[in-house]
Design a protein around this motif. Structure first.
Motif, short mmCIF file in Angstrom:
data_model
loop_
_atom_site.label_atom_id
_atom_site.label_comp_id
_atom_site.label_asym_id
_atom_site.label_seq_id
_atom_site.Cartn_x
_atom_site.Cartn_y
_atom_site.Cartn_z
N GLU A 143 18.87 44.88 45.04
CA GLU A 143 18.77 44.56 46.47
C GLU A 143 17.82 43.40 46.71
OE1 GLU A 143 17.55 46.67 50.75
OE2 GLU A 143 17.34 47.77 48.84
N LEU A 144 16.63 43.43 46.09
CA LEU A 144 15.66 42.37 46.28
C LEU A 144 16.16 41.05 45.72
CD1 LEU A 144 12.20 44.08 45.58
CD2 LEU A 144 13.14 43.33 47.77
N ALA A 145 16.79 41.11 44.57
CA ALA A 145 17.32 39.89 43.96
C ALA A 145 18.36 39.24 44.87
CB ALA A 145 17.93 40.18 42.59
N SER A 146 19.20 40.05 45.49
CA SER A 146 20.22 39.52 46.41
C SER A 146 19.57 38.89 47.64
CB SER A 146 21.17 40.65 46.84
OG SER A 146 21.87 41.16 45.74
N LYS A 147 18.49 39.50 48.16
CA LYS A 147 17.80 38.95 49.33
C LYS A 147 17.13 37.61 48.99
CE LYS A 147 16.85 43.15 51.98
NZ LYS A 147 15.80 44.00 52.57
N VAL A 148 16.59 37.51 47.79
CA VAL A 148 15.97 36.25 47.38
C VAL A 148 17.01 35.14 47.35
CG1 VAL A 148 14.89 35.03 45.44
CG2 VAL A 148 14.08 37.31 46.08
N ILE A 149 18.17 35.43 46.78
CA ILE A 149 19.25 34.44 46.72
C ILE A 149 19.69 34.05 48.13
CG2 ILE A 149 21.61 33.99 45.97
CD1 ILE A 149 19.61 34.02 43.71
N GLU A 150 19.74 35.05 49.03
CA GLU A 150 20.13 34.78 50.42
C GLU A 150 19.12 33.85 51.10
OE1 GLU A 150 20.85 37.21 54.63
OE2 GLU A 150 20.39 38.29 52.78
N THR A 151 17.84 34.06 50.81
CA THR A 151 16.78 33.24 51.40
C THR A 151 16.94 31.77 51.01
OG1 THR A 151 15.27 35.11 51.34
CG2 THR A 151 14.29 32.93 51.58
N LEU A 152 17.36 31.55 49.79
CA LEU A 152 17.49 30.17 49.30
C LEU A 152 18.56 29.40 50.04
CD1 LEU A 152 17.25 30.82 45.44
CD2 LEU A 152 15.41 30.27 47.04
N SER A 153 19.44 30.10 50.72
CA SER A 153 20.53 29.44 51.44
C SER A 153 20.13 29.03 52.85
CB SER A 153 21.76 30.35 51.51
OG SER A 153 21.47 31.51 52.25
N ALA A 154 18.89 29.33 53.27
CA ALA A 154 18.42 28.96 54.61
C ALA A 154 18.48 27.45 54.78
CB ALA A 154 17.01 29.47 54.84
N ARG A 155 19.07 26.99 55.89
CA ARG A 155 19.26 25.56 56.10
C ARG A 155 18.31 24.97 57.13
NH1 ARG A 155 20.83 24.34 51.51
NH2 ARG A 155 22.78 25.31 50.83
N SER A 156 17.47 25.78 57.72
CA SER A 156 16.52 25.26 58.70
C SER A 156 15.27 26.13 58.71
CB SER A 156 17.15 25.25 60.11
OG SER A 156 17.36 26.56 60.57
N ILE A 157 14.23 25.59 59.33
CA ILE A 157 12.99 26.36 59.45
C ILE A 157 13.24 27.56 60.36
CG2 ILE A 157 10.59 26.28 60.23
CD1 ILE A 157 10.55 23.32 59.50
N ASP A 158 14.09 27.38 61.35
CA ASP A 158 14.41 28.50 62.24
C ASP A 158 15.05 29.66 61.48
OD1 ASP A 158 13.44 27.11 64.40
OD2 ASP A 158 15.39 26.31 64.99
N ASP A 159 15.88 29.33 60.50
CA ASP A 159 16.48 30.39 59.67
C ASP A 159 15.38 31.18 58.95
OD1 ASP A 159 19.00 29.65 60.42
OD2 ASP A 159 19.44 28.53 58.58
#
Length: 530
Positions: free
Chosen positions: A301-317
């Motif tokens: 679960e944590l590994a998947s969340k880390v990967i998801e975080t890397l896809s953030a395209r803005s500071i707002d994200d």
């Protein structure tokens, strides 16, 4: 026979006691009679003297033999013996991952380094340097970065563990700490060290490379990061690269730490997670997730969340992910973009959550320069590393930030964009003697020109044909040629020909030797009056 001569059957006798096999007298009979008539056995002293004589005789024979062999070998070497064994040819390529710099390559390197140094000077930085051989312990860190596995490390003859430096920042930290309180902060230093890493070689990646480093020590605020970004963009513009060609990805380790904390990732695992995440562009998200599971101990679960975080395209994200917009790290990141507008390089910047940098010592803003076409690997990278000096013994944290900018990728990028500089060999003057008798006067003319600051190539050998001198001057890229001939030299003059002039009247000038320091001005005046 037996006795003094042993029990062997003598040559020429029959073992059964019969008549001899040949009519010659038996040699053993003679020897036996001589022995019976001999003097009494030698004393120990006499035996020792005899043994010594025999040893001396043997020594002289061996010495004479060695002398003859030495003379024979010398004679063969002197005449170039044809039957001598030909040595195996050595490899002519440099070691894998390294480069030779021939004059053409050196001209580019000097041009590139010149821009590095000039930008640093314009930004108020001072140059420093350090030995390429460093203490291995400087590069050993807890997070197990890839760099520690790529070092050219060994134990020297003094039993010290050393390495060819893989990067310069730890050397800088060592030097700053060595100065102690005598070094007034802040300091702005730069260097262009050669660094060594044993890694797979690809386009723009070598096992040795030169790296332009700029660092600011002693400034807490992000004005230091913005100043470094301004220097990088100034360099890009000077060499002809625009924000359409290159960009700079910005992120913050502090913000990423806050996001990871909100996910429940333990603080001690944050640096190892960053080391793995830094490989995203190299190995892809699936492989990064696998390494997060295996090397950092994160669950699925944590590994998947880390990967998801890397896809953030803005500071707002990122704000939405960490649940707060009031974090100081968020405001700090936003301030970088705001100040970049004032500095005039905001068009180069963009936010990218996947940029974390692979070195464990980064603590705040991190950035990475990239080719917008995506053809090449990272051009440069850096960020804040406030805890590095504490790792080496500083009693308190010393704020610091910096970047490294390699020479390999920028070379490839300039070629890719067709803006690689044309850097022909340039010589101002070739001095040519009319004949052998004028060689000395030609050397005098060469000295006068060089002492006045001109670049001069003295033609090695006088040529009977004038066109041979012109051909030599053209080959070395000379702008002008100076002929030293008897008639002119007797009058204290030489003849100068401008090889680049187009007007006929501006091509040639007879000038006094004493006026040679001002020859350029006189040739320019000739152009104006022609």
């Amino acid at each position: 026979r037996t006795g003094l001569f042993g029990s062997e059957t003598c040559a020429g006798l029959r073992a059964d006691g019969g008549a001899p096999r040949h009519p010659l007298k038996c040699r053993c009979d003679t020897m036996a009679s001589q022995n019976l008539a001999a003097e009494p056995p030698m004393t120990e002293e006499e035996a020792a003297r005899k043994a010594a004589k025999l040893a001396e005789r043997q020594r002289r024979k061996e010495a004479e033999k060695a002398e003859k062999e030495a003379k024979k070998a010398a004679k063969g070497a002197g005449r170039g013996s044809q039957d001598a064994k030909v040595a195996e040819p050595i490899g002519l390529e440099p070691c894998s991952g390294t480069r030779d710099f021939y004059p053409d390559e050196m001209r580019f390197r000097n041009w590139l380094f010149g821009h590095f140094k000039e930008v640093a000077r314009l930004c108020g930085f001072q140059e420093y340097d350090a030995p390429v051989l460093e203490h291995e312990v400087l590069y050993t860190r807890k997070a197990g970065e890839e760099i520690t596995e790529q070092m050219y490390a060994f134990v020297d003859k003094g039993e010290n563990r050393v390495t060819l430096r893989p990067e310069m920042t730890p050397s800088l930290a060592r030097m700053v700490l060595a100065k102690g309180r005598s070094l007034l902060l802040p300091v702005k230093w730069f260097s262009i060290p050669q660094c060594w890493r044993y890694e797979n070689t690809t386009r723009g990646r070598k096992r040795e490379h030169y790296q332009w480093n700029m660092d600011i020590i002693g400034v807490e605020g992000i004005t230091a990061e913005v100043e470094l970004l301004a220097a990088i963009t100034l360099f890009f513009r000077r060499v002809g690269l625009t924000s359409g060609d290159v960009g700079i990805k910005i992120n913050s380790r502090k913000v990423m730490g806050a996001v990871m904390d909100s996910y429940g990732v333990p603080e001690e695992k944050f640096a190892p997670v960053c080391v793995v995440v830094d490989k995203l562009d190299k190995i892809g998200p699936d492989a990064v997730k696998e390494e997060l599971l295996q090397k950092t101990g994160l669950n699925e679960e944590l590994a998947s969340k880390v990967i998801e975080t890397l896809s953030a395209r803005s500071i707002d994200d990122l704000v939405r992910m960490c649940g707060s917009a009031d974090l100081p790290a968020i405001k700090e990141l936003q301030k970088v973009f705001e100040l970049a507008e004032h500095y005039g390089f905001a068009d180069f910047l963009l936010f990218d959550a996947s940029v974390v940098r692979g070195l464990a010592y980064y603590t705040g803003i991190v950035f990475e320069c990239f080719d917008r076409q995506g053809v090449l690997r990272a051009i440069a990278g850096g960020g804040r590393y406030d805890k590095l000096l504490s790792l080496y013994g500083s009693p308190k944290e010393v704020p610091a930030c910096g970047f490294g900018f390699g020479d390999c990728v920028i070379l490839e990028l300039l070629k890719e964009k067709n803006i690689y500089p044309d850097l022909p060999r340039e010589v101002q003057f070739v001095v040519a003697a009319f004949n052998e008798d004028m060689r000395g006067p030609a050397m005098n003319v060469t000295r006068v020109l060089r002492e006045s600051g001109h670049c001069v190539d003295l033609m090695p050998e006088p040529k009977k044909r004038v066109d041979a001198a012109f051909a030599y001057a053209d080959r070395v890229g000379a702008q002008k040629i100076v002929f030293v001939a008897p008639d002119e030299y007797e009058r204290g003059m030489v003849r100068v020909k401008d090889l680049r002039a187009t007007e006929e009247g501006a091509k040639q000038l007879d000038i006094l030797i004493g006026d040679l320091p001002d020859v350029e001005a006189k040739m320019n005046q000739l152009k104006l009056t022609s």
